[in-house]
Design a protein around this motif. Structure first.
Motif, PDB file in Angstrom:
ATOM      1  N   ILE A  36       0.850  -1.200   0.000  1.00 59.18           N
ATOM      2  CA  ILE A  36       0.000   0.000   0.000  1.00 59.18           C
ATOM      3  C   ILE A  36       0.878   1.241   0.000  1.00 59.18           C
ATOM      4  CG2 ILE A  36      -1.690   1.326   1.332  1.00 59.18           C
ATOM      5  CD1 ILE A  36      -2.787  -1.333   2.372  1.00 59.18           C
ATOM      6  N   ALA A  37       1.892   1.233   0.869  1.00 59.42           N
ATOM      7  CA  ALA A  37       2.765   2.404   0.990  1.00 59.42           C
ATOM      8  C   ALA A  37       3.484   2.681  -0.329  1.00 59.42           C
ATOM      9  CB  ALA A  37       3.775   2.188   2.114  1.00 59.42           C
ATOM     10  N   VAL A  38       3.983   1.626  -0.972  1.00 60.66           N
ATOM     11  CA  VAL A  38       4.736   1.850  -2.211  1.00 60.66           C
ATOM     12  C   VAL A  38       3.819   2.417  -3.299  1.00 60.66           C
ATOM     13  CG1 VAL A  38       6.011   0.727  -4.072  1.00 60.66           C
ATOM     14  CG2 VAL A  38       6.506   0.141  -1.709  1.00 60.66           C
ATOM     15  N   LEU A  39       2.610   1.902  -3.407  1.00 57.39           N
ATOM     16  CA  LEU A  39       1.709   2.424  -4.448  1.00 57.39           C
ATOM     17  C   LEU A  39       1.374   3.891  -4.217  1.00 57.39           C
ATOM     18  CD1 LEU A  39      -0.571  -0.345  -5.725  1.00 57.39           C
ATOM     19  CD2 LEU A  39       0.178   1.648  -7.008  1.00 57.39           C
ATOM     20  N   ILE A  40       1.108   4.241  -2.979  1.00 53.43           N
ATOM     21  CA  ILE A  40       0.829   5.651  -2.682  1.00 53.43           C
ATOM     22  C   ILE A  40       2.066   6.495  -2.996  1.00 53.43           C
ATOM     23  CG2 ILE A  40       0.236   7.285  -0.835  1.00 53.43           C
ATOM     24  CD1 ILE A  40      -2.118   5.602  -1.506  1.00 53.43           C
ATOM     25  N   ALA A  41       3.230   5.934  -2.707  1.00 57.69           N
ATOM     26  CA  ALA A  41       4.463   6.681  -2.975  1.00 57.69           C
ATOM     27  C   ALA A  41       4.681   6.865  -4.477  1.00 57.69           C
ATOM     28  CB  ALA A  41       5.656   5.965  -2.339  1.00 57.69           C
ATOM     29  N   ILE A  42       4.329   5.846  -5.260  1.00 54.68           N
ATOM     30  CA  ILE A  42       4.434   5.996  -6.720  1.00 54.68           C
ATOM     31  C   ILE A  42       3.523   7.139  -7.177  1.00 54.68           C
ATOM     32  CG2 ILE A  42       3.993   4.902  -8.949  1.00 54.68           C
ATOM     33  CD1 ILE A  42       4.706   2.231  -7.688  1.00 54.68           C
ATOM     34  N   ALA A  43       2.326   7.171  -6.602  1.00 48.67           N
ATOM     35  CA  ALA A  43       1.405   8.252  -6.934  1.00 48.67           C
ATOM     36  C   ALA A  43       2.001   9.601  -6.558  1.00 48.67           C
ATOM     37  CB  ALA A  43       0.073   8.041  -6.227  1.00 48.67           C
ATOM     38  N   ALA A  44       2.724   9.644  -5.438  1.00 40.26           N
ATOM     39  CA  ALA A  44       3.338  10.906  -5.005  1.00 40.26           C
ATOM     40  C   ALA A  44       4.380  11.369  -6.007  1.00 40.26           C
ATOM     41  CB  ALA A  44       3.963  10.730  -3.623  1.00 40.26           C
ATOM     42  N   VAL A  45       5.087  10.412  -6.616  1.00 40.87           N
ATOM     43  CA  VAL A  45       6.066  10.777  -7.643  1.00 40.87           C
ATOM     44  C   VAL A  45       5.348  11.438  -8.823  1.00 40.87           C
ATOM     45  CG1 VAL A  45       7.727   9.887  -9.319  1.00 40.87           C
ATOM     46  CG2 VAL A  45       7.722   9.018  -6.982  1.00 40.87           C
ATOM     47  N   LEU A  46       4.223  10.856  -9.211  1.00 39.33           N
ATOM     48  CA  LEU A  46       3.438  11.460 -10.300  1.00 39.33           C
ATOM     49  C   LEU A  46       2.960  12.858  -9.903  1.00 39.33           C
ATOM     50  CD1 LEU A  46       1.217   8.627 -11.762  1.00 39.33           C
ATOM     51  CD2 LEU A  46       2.968   9.950 -12.918  1.00 39.33           C
ATOM     52  N   LEU A  47       2.518  12.990  -8.682  1.00 44.49           N
ATOM     53  CA  LEU A  47       2.020  14.289  -8.204  1.00 44.49           C
ATOM     54  C   LEU A  47       3.120  15.342  -8.319  1.00 44.49           C
ATOM     55  CD1 LEU A  47      -0.549  15.455  -6.679  1.00 44.49           C
ATOM     56  CD2 LEU A  47       0.864  15.315  -4.643  1.00 44.49           C
ATOM     57  N   GLY A  48       4.341  14.924  -8.046  1.00 48.14           N
ATOM     58  CA  GLY A  48       5.453  15.866  -8.085  1.00 48.14           C
ATOM     59  C   GLY A  48       5.956  16.142  -9.492  1.00 48.14           C
ATOM     60  N   TRP A  49       6.014  15.106 -10.309  1.00 45.88           N
ATOM     61  CA  TRP A  49       6.684  15.256 -11.595  1.00 45.88           C
ATOM     62  C   TRP A  49       5.748  15.364 -12.785  1.00 45.88           C
ATOM     63  CZ3 TRP A  49      11.741  16.309 -11.999  1.00 45.88           C
ATOM     64  CH2 TRP A  49      12.525  16.086 -10.858  1.00 45.88           C
ATOM     65  N   ALA A  50       4.620  14.675 -12.741  1.00 48.31           N
ATOM     66  CA  ALA A  50       3.740  14.675 -13.919  1.00 48.31           C
ATOM     67  C   ALA A  50       2.283  14.682 -13.480  1.00 48.31           C
ATOM     68  CB  ALA A  50       4.024  13.452 -14.785  1.00 48.31           C
ATOM     69  N   PRO A  51       1.866  15.774 -12.824  1.00 50.07           N
ATOM     70  CA  PRO A  51       0.510  15.778 -12.270  1.00 50.07           C
ATOM     71  C   PRO A  51      -0.573  15.538 -13.326  1.00 50.07           C
ATOM     72  CG  PRO A  51       1.470  17.976 -12.265  1.00 50.07           C
ATOM     73  CD  PRO A  51       2.561  17.034 -12.583  1.00 50.07           C
ATOM     74  N   ARG A  52      -0.273  15.927 -14.554  1.00 45.14           N
ATOM     75  CA  ARG A  52      -1.295  15.744 -15.589  1.00 45.14           C
ATOM     76  C   ARG A  52      -1.547  14.271 -15.871  1.00 45.14           C
ATOM     77  NH1 ARG A  52      -0.098  19.698 -20.464  1.00 45.14           N
ATOM     78  NH2 ARG A  52       1.147  20.875 -18.975  1.00 45.14           N
ATOM     79  N   TRP A  53      -0.557  13.449 -15.553  1.00 44.59           N
ATOM     80  CA  TRP A  53      -0.700  12.014 -15.821  1.00 44.59           C
ATOM     81  C   TRP A  53      -1.145  11.257 -14.580  1.00 44.59           C
ATOM     82  CZ3 TRP A  53      -0.773  10.944 -20.737  1.00 44.59           C
ATOM     83  CH2 TRP A  53      -0.115  11.816 -21.617  1.00 44.59           C
ATOM     84  N   PHE A  54      -1.611  11.981 -13.589  1.00 41.21           N
ATOM     85  CA  PHE A  54      -1.966  11.317 -12.330  1.00 41.21           C
ATOM     86  C   PHE A  54      -2.987  10.211 -12.537  1.00 41.21           C
ATOM     87  CE2 PHE A  54      -3.860  10.716  -8.176  1.00 41.21           C
ATOM     88  CZ  PHE A  54      -2.746  10.740  -7.366  1.00 41.21           C
TER      89      PHE A  54
END
Ligand SMILES: Nc1ncnc2c1ncn2[C@@H]1O[C@H](COP(=O)(O)OP(=O)(O)OP(=O)(O)O)[C@@H](O)[C@H]1O
Ligand SMILES: [Mg+2]
Lengths: 297, 535
Positions: free
Chosen positions: B445-463
């Motif tokens: 669970i933690a890793v998936l949320i963290a992957i999402a956080a990477v998207l939030l930081g780097w490519a929010p449009r692709w969230f």
């Protein structure tokens, strides 16, 4: 004079699009500074860069002498900001939003808030989702005017307000000015801010095309000459040269060149002459039209 | 029907065609790869028999489908029975998404107002959406039908293939109808989306419970049970097509009637919209604002997950009893001692339940994080631009909010499973096993949320992609055994790394490794978040 906001050589690109190129201007303590430009000129982009919402590519932005975007916990103590498009959380009421914005800014809620609510005729019990555009703007304006800070930044503040509320807004700006506060005000329309601003910067296509006090600008601006002459040929190379059917000619000339032009007119046998300064509105239409100013020629 | 409607339909299709193509590809490849795999894996009567024994266990019934009672089975019958509910869920998800995009989201972005201002009636946008989903579902039906026909499966007929695809198409239309009505009732696309997806999830869980309990008298309740009654490639009963078709038509008409009776940008129920004059002392700053804004969403998820947890927990009873009736099962779960068999089967069932619930908990966390993106687009952070709000605080609030929500929901739902399971069982669940499962899913669970956080930081449009990724990887893990999917493919996501917990216990090394990865990803996300534009 203390420099409240100092922007120098600011550049910002969105992908390949250069939204700001080499933007520089300074807002001094106690000034009401008009930031003018047509749609898409870069006003909002500049303001957002000052706030740190947008990351600049290069240049420096100083707020009260410090890097504006360095430590916002410090620098944002000095500012209050109202965006052009105010989005409010739909489930909060206007009153709650005002309180929240003040608390987040670290400002005490004073009697001033209630006075402003009354002045702007806002119903603070309504949910934000039910407010009109102008009322949303009022919520943000009331919160900003209630805050005691050094610099107030308003991005097209009156776009949603009715004429009466726009007057109230102007009065508040004048009150701030009297209290020695500094205001940065962006707008499309000079006449909206003409009565309150001391100084303006005009931006067009991401470049500052003019900065100065209003009187200076008028000084610089080209004069319009209408004349009846016997020989019009010496004037055909003047900017905006035009000849009417009745033989009257018209053209523009920079103030500095006026004596020379007068001599030429006399030589050409002038029989009728009219010299008019441009209205401020004309002046700005010129900026908007061409970006270049007549006195450059 | 006027020109505006067609123009609007064109505009809808233009903005949706990428979504539609992705769904076409996903559905088609699932249909084809499922058929290829099953036809290949279970090509002899013995293997097919083994598969059936496995599928008849309550656990597999809960996971996939009820097998029709027949004297003779073919691969095609089993294929249709397994694939029908899964594909129906996917069709449902697609239809919710398309309808919300066409109705509520358009209205929120102001486009509807622009169009309605012209010479159009209130029904025009709804009609355009109806035509769009009609077209898309027909297209899907044809693609999936062709997909089934293309793959040679023992026992497959073209008549059955057509029925299979048409059932899915009409199911899609029915869900579209439900969503159309929902989007007239609720004013926010977020609510419509949540309820629409919720309806599908409830259908699935109800189906699982009804099938495992063999509660034939309740089969009318979940449309997924209607689909199962079609017994495709055996009797080919087409009744459900009519029922679903009628529902779709009636719901569509109701939506058209409702849209005429409501204001633009409002739901059917209009709230007076008055509240307090002053904020309470609780609304102090950004964190409390965050809590206030997310509370409703999180509560909705909590109620949903509690319901699913209770449903799944109550199935442990059936899962246990059936095993005793079914000595053949020993072969499948491995020859263990009689005494430990119960625990073995509970363990396997627990894996399935845990996967399902942890997946939903992750979705809830992603929802929380996504709110940042939608609010940014709407301009909420513009207003906060002048506040003393650091990027770190913003990022930390959203990411830790998502993390806490996902982990807490997981914990709560899991405890409810545990509690209900103990209520229906005579011997309580093994505590060590439960603890292993509870802790075992935390890293993924933690890793998936963290992957999402990477998207939030780097490519929010692709969230939005994170949902697709999580969904596909979940589905692959869910179907691993049945489809005999390779382990490396599952390892593309955290589900693969914690695969089969608590049947296999998760090593401390691996979980700390995963948690470390999560931390690294969170930091990487922050670096991007610090650098990006916030508007
Ligand atoms: N996030 C963004 N991505 C890409 N381009 C952008 C973005 N924000 C602004 N722009 C572009 O930068 C230019 C300047 O926009 P900006 O919003 O600063 O104009 P403005 O002077 O505020 O105009 P208006 O008076 O209409 O508000 C415009 O051409 C706009 O299209
Ligand atoms: Mg602007």
């Amino acid at each position: 004079m203390t420099k409240v906001l100092e922007i120098s050589h600011l550049n910002k690109t969105f992908g390949k699009f250069q939204a700001l190129s080499d933007v520089s201007f300074t807002v001094n303590q106690g000034q009401v500074f008009g930031f003018l430009g047509p749609n898409g000129a870069g006003k909002t982009t500049t303001i957002r860069s000052v706030l740190g919402l947008l990351k600049r590519d290069s240049g420096t932005i100083k707020l009260m002498g410090e890097d504006a975007t360095g430590n916002v916990l410090d620098t944002h103590k000095h500012i209050a900001y109202v965006p052009g498009d105010v989005y409010l959380w739909p489930n909060l009421t206007g009153g709650e939003t005002i309180d929240l914005l003040l608390r987040m800014g670290g400002h005490a809620r004073t009697k001033r808030v209630d006075d402003l609510i009354k002045l702007f005729e806002l119903d603070p019990r309504k949910k934000n989702r039910t407010y009109s555009k102008g009322n949303r703007q009022k919520v943000a304006l009331i919160a900003a005017f209630s805050a005691n800070v050094d610099l107030y930044i308003f991005d097209e503040p009156t776009s949603g307000l009715d004429p009466l509320q726009a007057r109230n807004f102007q009065d508040q700006i004048l009150a701030l000015k009297q209290a020695g506060k500094t205001v940065l005000l962006s707008s499309h329309i000079l006449s909206e801010v003409e009565k309150v601003v001391d100084c303006v910067a005009v931006i067009r296509q991401g470049r500052i095309v003019e900065v100065g006090s209003l009187t200076d600008l008028q000084e610089h601006a080209a004069l319009r000459i209408n004349a009846q002459v016997q020989d019009w040929t010496p004037f055909q190379d003047y900017p905006k040269f035009h000849q009417e059917l009745n033989g009257e000619i018209s053209f523009t000339v920079a103030r500095a060149l006026l004596p020379k032009t007068m001599t030429a007119l006399v030589t050409a046998g002038v029989t009728d002459l009219k010299v008019t300064p441009p209205t401020l509105e004309d002046l700005f239409m010129q900026y908007y039209d061409t970006g270049a100013v007549a006195h450059e020629s | 029907m006027n020109r505006n409607m067609w123009w609007l339909l064109g505009a809808n299709l233009k903005s949706d065609y990428r979504v539609i193509i992705v769904w076409l590809l996903v559905n088609f490849s699932l249909i084809v790869s499922g058929a290829l795999k099953l036809a290949d894996l279970y090509n002899s009567p013995e293997t097919l028999d083994q598969l059936l024994t496995m599928l008849r266990t309550p656990m597999m019934t809960a996971m996939f489908a009820r097998m029709p009672e027949l004297s003779q089975y073919t691969v095609a019958i089993v294929y249709a029975a397994i694939m029908l509910p899964i594909m129906a869920v996917l069709m449902g998800l697609m239809n919710v998404q398309l309808v919300v995009r066409g109705t509520r989201q358009m209205e929120e972005s102001g486009e509807t107002e622009l169009i309605r201002g012209g010479v159009t009636t209130a029904t025009t946008p709804v009609l355009a959406t109806i035509f769009e989903v009609l077209g898309v579902n027909v297209l899907m039906t044809m693609t999936m039908g062709i997909g089934v026909v293309l793959i040679p499966m023992h026992g497959a007929t073209s008549g059955g293939a057509i029925l299979f695809a048409t059932l899915l198409g009409t199911f899609g239309l029915m869900v579209a109808g439900i969503t159309l009505v929902l989007s007239q009732l609720f004013a926010e696309s977020r609510s419509v989306n949540a309820i629409g997806y919720g309806v599908i999830a409830v259908m699935y869980v109800l189906r699982a419970v009804i099938d495992v309990r063999r509660a034939a008298e309740w089969r009318w309740l979940s449309p997924l049970n209607w689909l199962e009654s079609a017994r495709i490639f055996a009797d080919n009963r087409a009744g459900a097509i009519l029922t679903q078709g009628w529902f779709a038509i009636v719901l569509g008409l109701i939506a058209l009637a409702l849209v005429n009776g409501r204001d633009i940008n409002a739901g059917l129920i209009q709230f007076a919209g008055r509240g307090r004059q002053r904020a309470t002392v609780w609304l102090r700053g950004f964190t409390s604002l965050f809590v206030r804004l997310q509370a409703r969403l999180v509560l909705t998820w909590l109620v949903g997950l509690a319901f699913f947890g209770a449903m799944f927990g109550s199935l442990f009873h059936e899962v246990g009893t059936m095993m005793i009736d079914n000595p053949q099962l020993t072969k499948i779960i491995g020859a263990q001692l009689e005494a430990s068999m119960h625990h073995a089967i509970y363990r396997h069932f627990l894996v399935m339940v845990s996967m399902f619930i942890s997946f939903l908990a992750i979705l809830a966390g992603l929802n929380v994080m996504q709110r940042f993106h939608t609010d940014t687009v709407r301009g909420a952070y513009d207003l906060l631009g002048g506040m003393r709000l650091t990027r770190l605080k913003l990022y930390a609030t959203y990411v830790s909010g998502a993390m806490i929500v996902a982990l807490c929901l997981w914990g709560v739902a899991f405890m409810i499973v545990w509690f209900t399971a103990n209520m229906v069982l005579t011997v309580p669940m093994d505590v060590t096993m439960m603890q292993q499962a509870l802790v075992g899913y935390v890293p993924s669970i933690a890793v998936l949320i963290a992957i999402a956080a990477v998207l939030l930081g780097w490519a929010p449009r692709w969230f939005g992609l994170i949902y697709g990724y999580a969904g596909v990887m979940f589905l692959m893990t869910y179907m691993k055994n049945l489809m005999d999917l390779p382990m490396w493919a599952l390892k593309l996501s955290p589900y693969g790394w914690t695969y089969n917990v608590p049947v296999v216990s998760l090593s401390v090394v691996r979980s700390s490794w995963l948690c470390g990865l999560a931390v690294v990803l969170l930091i990487v996300g922050y670096i991007g978040f610090k650098k990006r534009d916030l508007v």
